[in-house]
Scaffold this motif. Structure first.
Motif, PDB file in Angstrom:
ATOM      1  N   ALA A 118      34.701  32.059  40.939  1.00 15.77           N
ATOM      2  CA  ALA A 118      35.213  30.470  39.518  1.00 15.77           C
ATOM      3  C   ALA A 118      36.032  30.995  39.073  1.00 15.77           C
ATOM      4  CB  ALA A 118      33.364  31.176  39.428  1.00 15.77           C
ATOM      5  N   ALA A 119      36.224  29.457  37.374  1.00 12.77           N
ATOM      6  CA  ALA A 119      37.294  29.873  36.990  1.00 12.77           C
ATOM      7  C   ALA A 119      36.659  30.458  35.899  1.00 12.77           C
ATOM      8  CB  ALA A 119      36.991  28.258  36.700  1.00 12.77           C
ATOM      9  N   GLU A 120      35.435  30.907  35.806  1.00  8.77           N
ATOM     10  CA  GLU A 120      34.700  31.769  34.468  1.00  8.77           C
ATOM     11  C   GLU A 120      35.075  33.837  35.279  1.00  8.77           C
ATOM     12  OE1 GLU A 120      31.230  28.926  34.410  1.00  8.77           O
ATOM     13  OE2 GLU A 120      30.959  30.634  35.554  1.00  8.77           O
ATOM     14  N   GLU A 121      36.393  33.399  34.258  1.00  5.77           N
ATOM     15  CA  GLU A 121      36.379  35.466  34.197  1.00  5.77           C
ATOM     16  C   GLU A 121      34.996  36.287  34.057  1.00  5.77           C
ATOM     17  OE1 GLU A 121      39.186  37.049  34.678  1.00  5.77           O
ATOM     18  OE2 GLU A 121      40.075  34.870  35.012  1.00  5.77           O
ATOM     19  N   THR A 122      33.822  35.661  33.233  1.00  6.79           N
ATOM     20  CA  THR A 122      32.557  36.914  33.051  1.00  6.79           C
ATOM     21  C   THR A 122      31.934  36.870  34.666  1.00  6.79           C
ATOM     22  OG1 THR A 122      31.089  34.611  33.056  1.00  6.79           O
ATOM     23  CG2 THR A 122      32.484  36.609  30.445  1.00  6.79           C
ATOM     24  N   LYS A 123      32.232  36.210  36.395  1.00  6.86           N
ATOM     25  CA  LYS A 123      31.607  36.859  37.722  1.00  6.86           C
ATOM     26  C   LYS A 123      32.532  37.729  38.084  1.00  6.86           C
ATOM     27  CE  LYS A 123      28.919  32.450  37.356  1.00  6.86           C
ATOM     28  NZ  LYS A 123      30.160  31.719  36.701  1.00  6.86           N
ATOM     29  N   PHE A 124      31.569  38.398  38.590  1.00  2.00           N
ATOM     30  CA  PHE A 124      32.547  38.931  39.466  1.00  2.00           C
ATOM     31  C   PHE A 124      32.687  39.188  41.073  1.00  2.00           C
ATOM     32  CE2 PHE A 124      29.326  41.138  36.250  1.00  2.00           C
ATOM     33  CZ  PHE A 124      30.050  42.377  35.650  1.00  2.00           C
ATOM     34  N   GLY A 125      33.780  39.909  41.430  1.00  2.00           N
ATOM     35  CA  GLY A 125      34.092  39.116  43.175  1.00  2.00           C
ATOM     36  C   GLY A 125      35.951  40.064  43.212  1.00  2.00           C
ATOM     37  N   LEU A 126      35.888  40.063  44.694  1.00  2.00           N
ATOM     38  CA  LEU A 126      37.807  40.326  45.371  1.00  2.00           C
ATOM     39  C   LEU A 126      38.303  39.380  45.207  1.00  2.00           C
ATOM     40  CD1 LEU A 126      35.507  42.773  47.645  1.00  2.00           C
ATOM     41  CD2 LEU A 126      37.034  43.041  45.779  1.00  2.00           C
ATOM     42  N   SER A 127      39.598  40.426  45.236  1.00  2.00           N
ATOM     43  CA  SER A 127      40.273  38.486  45.071  1.00  2.00           C
ATOM     44  C   SER A 127      40.575  38.718  47.287  1.00  2.00           C
ATOM     45  CB  SER A 127      41.630  38.935  45.077  1.00  2.00           C
ATOM     46  OG  SER A 127      42.411  40.200  45.242  1.00  2.00           O
ATOM     47  N   LEU A 128      41.477  38.059  47.731  1.00  2.00           N
ATOM     48  CA  LEU A 128      41.307  38.073  49.406  1.00  2.00           C
ATOM     49  C   LEU A 128      42.264  39.484  49.645  1.00  2.00           C
ATOM     50  CD1 LEU A 128      40.933  37.756  52.257  1.00  2.00           C
ATOM     51  CD2 LEU A 128      42.684  35.831  51.982  1.00  2.00           C
ATOM     52  N   PRO A 129      42.960  39.841  49.028  1.00  2.00           N
ATOM     53  CA  PRO A 129      44.018  40.878  48.720  1.00  2.00           C
ATOM     54  C   PRO A 129      43.185  42.656  49.028  1.00  2.00           C
ATOM     55  CG  PRO A 129      45.142  39.639  48.018  1.00  2.00           C
ATOM     56  CD  PRO A 129      44.021  38.720  47.802  1.00  2.00           C
ATOM     57  N   GLU A 130      42.337  42.006  47.780  1.00  2.00           N
ATOM     58  CA  GLU A 130      41.214  43.467  47.394  1.00  2.00           C
ATOM     59  C   GLU A 130      40.148  43.761  49.147  1.00  2.00           C
ATOM     60  OE1 GLU A 130      41.251  43.294  42.923  1.00  2.00           O
ATOM     61  OE2 GLU A 130      39.831  42.509  44.051  1.00  2.00           O
ATOM     62  N   ALA A 131      39.536  42.510  49.396  1.00  2.00           N
ATOM     63  CA  ALA A 131      39.412  42.818  50.411  1.00  2.00           C
ATOM     64  C   ALA A 131      39.954  43.286  52.312  1.00  2.00           C
ATOM     65  CB  ALA A 131      38.238  41.507  50.243  1.00  2.00           C
ATOM     66  N   GLU A 132      40.847  42.789  52.051  1.00  2.00           N
ATOM     67  CA  GLU A 132      41.846  43.544  53.280  1.00  2.00           C
ATOM     68  C   GLU A 132      41.464  44.831  52.578  1.00  2.00           C
ATOM     69  OE1 GLU A 132      43.866  40.855  55.073  1.00  2.00           O
ATOM     70  OE2 GLU A 132      44.254  39.689  53.500  1.00  2.00           O
ATOM     71  N   GLU A 133      42.324  45.172  51.646  1.00  2.00           N
ATOM     72  CA  GLU A 133      42.564  46.513  51.336  1.00  2.00           C
ATOM     73  C   GLU A 133      40.977  47.553  51.879  1.00  2.00           C
ATOM     74  OE1 GLU A 133      43.892  49.588  47.226  1.00  2.00           O
ATOM     75  OE2 GLU A 133      44.260  47.117  47.344  1.00  2.00           O
ATOM     76  N   ILE A 134      40.611  47.236  51.451  1.00  2.00           N
ATOM     77  CA  ILE A 134      38.528  47.780  51.881  1.00  2.00           C
ATOM     78  C   ILE A 134      39.153  48.165  53.931  1.00  2.00           C
ATOM     79  CG2 ILE A 134      36.548  47.570  52.262  1.00  2.00           C
ATOM     80  CD1 ILE A 134      36.679  45.847  49.024  1.00  2.00           C
ATOM     81  N   LEU A 135      38.948  46.592  53.613  1.00  2.00           N
ATOM     82  CA  LEU A 135      38.384  46.522  55.161  1.00  2.00           C
ATOM     83  C   LEU A 135      39.418  47.525  56.093  1.00  2.00           C
ATOM     84  CD1 LEU A 135      37.482  42.572  55.692  1.00  2.00           C
ATOM     85  CD2 LEU A 135      36.073  44.835  56.011  1.00  2.00           C
ATOM     86  N   GLN A 136      40.594  47.433  55.296  1.00  2.00           N
ATOM     87  CA  GLN A 136      42.032  48.961  56.128  1.00  2.00           C
ATOM     88  C   GLN A 136      41.499  49.926  56.113  1.00  2.00           C
ATOM     89  OE1 GLN A 136      45.465  46.499  54.984  1.00  2.00           O
ATOM     90  NE2 GLN A 136      45.033  44.577  56.153  1.00  2.00           N
TER      91      GLN A 136
END
Length: 227
Positions: A118-136
């Motif tokens: 979302a364009a709203e900073e109040t929403k939570f969530g990962l970026s794609l690089p952060e998700a890949e860091e978790i998976l690796q």
């Protein structure tokens, strides 16, 4: 319209698509949820742990409960014995706690990675690089009581269909990239949870498999009932 009619309306809307309906139950009392169950609803989504823990014992055991709201690590233990899917995983720390608590109950909890689309900073969530860091990470790869089955995102609260299409398309592209890179041999990685009462048709067009609908089924939320 009665809850049963509303539920059937959305189930008919999803017929012929790959999507399932998540009836979002936050602030609604057990009696109203029972109406949805009696009408055939089996997949319920709750935003708050406190409400989920209060409602779950009062309702039939075959309900598939999804936790869809932001989840703090210190609250995982309260739902680990029964929750089917946690849609809002937004950190390795949270995933590690889910693994730990699921292991105590000798069960596997399904999880979705939540992305910030979302364009709203109040929403939570990962970026794609952060998700890949978790998976690796070795920590994730050692997990045996967590199964990642897809992605989730909350779109901007807007009537701008072009923006919503863009955000839903972005989430689908994240899903496709992760599927190709990390889950190519895992058919269970198949869920894209996006779309709500006001924008579900756009989400369906972009490939959603889980539509989260609350007020359009149960009516306006009664915050007087919120715990």
């Amino acid at each position: 319209m009665p809850v049963a009619d509303n539920l059937h309306y959305f189930e008919n809307e999803l017929r012929g698509t790959p999507a399932r309906l998540v009836a979002v139950t936050k602030t609604h009392p057990v009696a109203v949820l029972q109406e949805a169950y009696d009408a055939g609803g089996r997949l319920f989504g709750e935003n708050k742990v406190q409400e989920l823990v209060a409602k779950q014992p009062e309702l039939p055991a075959d309900i598939e409960w999804h936790l869809i709201g932001h989840l703090q690590t210190n609250k995982v233990k309260y739902i680990a014995s029964f929750v089917h899917t946690i849609q809002s995983v937004d950190s390795l720390k949270l995933l590690q706690e889910i693994e730990k608590q699921a292991a105590k109950h000798n069960r596997v909890i399904q999880c979705l990675l939540q992305f910030h689309i979302a364009a709203e900073e109040t929403k939570f969530g990962l970026s794609l690089p952060e998700a890949e860091e978790i998976l690796q990470s070795p920590a994730y790869q050692a997990m045996r009581h967590v199964q990642l089955t897809g992605v989730m995102g909350v779109a901007t609260n807007t009537d701008d269909e072009q923006q919503l299409r863009h955000e839903f398309g972005l989430l689908r592209s994240y899903f496709e990239q992760l599927q190709a890179r990390y889950f190519a041999d895992q058919p269970a990685f198949k869920e894209i949870s996006m779309g709500m009462s006001s924008d579900y048709r756009l989400a369906l067009a972009e490939g959603s498999t889980l539509i989260r609908v609350g007020s359009a089924i149960f009516g306006a939320r009664n915050y007087g009932n919120a715990g």
